[in-house]
Write a protein that holds these residues in place. Sequence first.
Motif, short mmCIF file in Angstrom:
data_model
loop_
_atom_site.label_atom_id
_atom_site.label_comp_id
_atom_site.label_asym_id
_atom_site.label_seq_id
_atom_site.Cartn_x
_atom_site.Cartn_y
_atom_site.Cartn_z
N PHE A 27 0.85 -1.19 0.00
CA PHE A 27 0.00 0.00 0.00
C PHE A 27 0.88 1.24 0.00
O PHE A 27 1.30 1.73 1.04
CB PHE A 27 -0.92 0.01 1.23
CG PHE A 27 -1.80 -1.19 1.31
CD1 PHE A 27 -2.84 -1.36 0.42
CD2 PHE A 27 -1.59 -2.16 2.28
CE1 PHE A 27 -3.66 -2.47 0.49
CE2 PHE A 27 -2.40 -3.27 2.36
CZ PHE A 27 -3.44 -3.43 1.47
N LYS A 28 1.13 1.75 -1.20
CA LYS A 28 2.02 2.90 -1.31
C LYS A 28 1.26 4.22 -1.22
O LYS A 28 1.81 5.22 -0.82
CB LYS A 28 2.80 2.83 -2.62
CG LYS A 28 3.73 1.63 -2.64
CD LYS A 28 4.63 1.63 -3.82
CE LYS A 28 5.40 0.33 -3.76
NZ LYS A 28 6.71 0.37 -4.19
N LYS A 29 -0.02 4.22 -1.60
CA LYS A 29 -0.81 5.44 -1.52
C LYS A 29 -1.39 5.58 -0.11
O LYS A 29 -1.58 4.61 0.60
CB LYS A 29 -1.95 5.43 -2.54
CG LYS A 29 -1.47 5.45 -3.97
CD LYS A 29 -2.61 5.65 -4.94
CE LYS A 29 -3.58 4.48 -4.85
NZ LYS A 29 -4.69 4.59 -5.79
N GLU A 30 -1.70 6.81 0.25
CA GLU A 30 -2.33 7.06 1.55
C GLU A 30 -3.76 6.53 1.52
O GLU A 30 -4.47 6.66 0.52
CB GLU A 30 -2.35 8.55 1.85
CG GLU A 30 -2.95 8.87 3.20
CD GLU A 30 -2.96 10.34 3.51
OE1 GLU A 30 -3.69 10.72 4.42
OE2 GLU A 30 -2.27 11.11 2.82
N ILE A 31 -4.19 5.95 2.61
CA ILE A 31 -5.54 5.42 2.71
C ILE A 31 -6.48 6.59 2.97
O ILE A 31 -6.34 7.32 3.95
CB ILE A 31 -5.63 4.38 3.84
CG1 ILE A 31 -4.70 3.22 3.54
CG2 ILE A 31 -7.06 3.91 4.03
CD1 ILE A 31 -4.56 2.23 4.67
N THR A 32 -7.46 6.76 2.08
CA THR A 32 -8.38 7.89 2.20
C THR A 32 -9.78 7.48 2.64
O THR A 32 -10.55 8.32 3.06
CB THR A 32 -8.49 8.64 0.86
OG1 THR A 32 -8.91 7.71 -0.15
CG2 THR A 32 -7.15 9.25 0.47
N LYS A 37 -9.97 3.44 7.40
CA LYS A 37 -9.20 4.08 8.46
C LYS A 37 -9.76 3.72 9.84
O LYS A 37 -9.01 3.39 10.76
CB LYS A 37 -9.19 5.59 8.28
CG LYS A 37 -8.20 6.08 7.28
CD LYS A 37 -8.16 7.59 7.29
CE LYS A 37 -7.07 8.12 6.41
NZ LYS A 37 -6.99 9.58 6.45
#
Length: 106
Positions: A27-32, A37
Amino acid sequence: MMANVYVYIFVMAGVTYLIRMLPLVLFKKEITSPFVKSFLYYVPYACLAAMTFPAILTATSAGIVSGIAALIVALIAAYREKSLLTVAVCACAAVFIVERVMELVM
């Protein structure tokens, strides 16, 4: 025989490292997503509860009765926002009292 111990330790270290490293790699992108979350936020608490709850009920010599008494006392103390030490001491005192009462009754 001793070599097996080192193999076991190495395998356990590798598995532990992979469990901690894989999410960082995958998971390289931020969790939105707010749902994801919040799910990830509560996972440690749910795991801790799942591991400790059965032990609370079965850890005493008097059986499940003193465990339930300690659980109820701990929940009441925690609900009243007492410190962790106070909650633990109250639960231990509840187990002690219930076990002494059960000794007298039996």
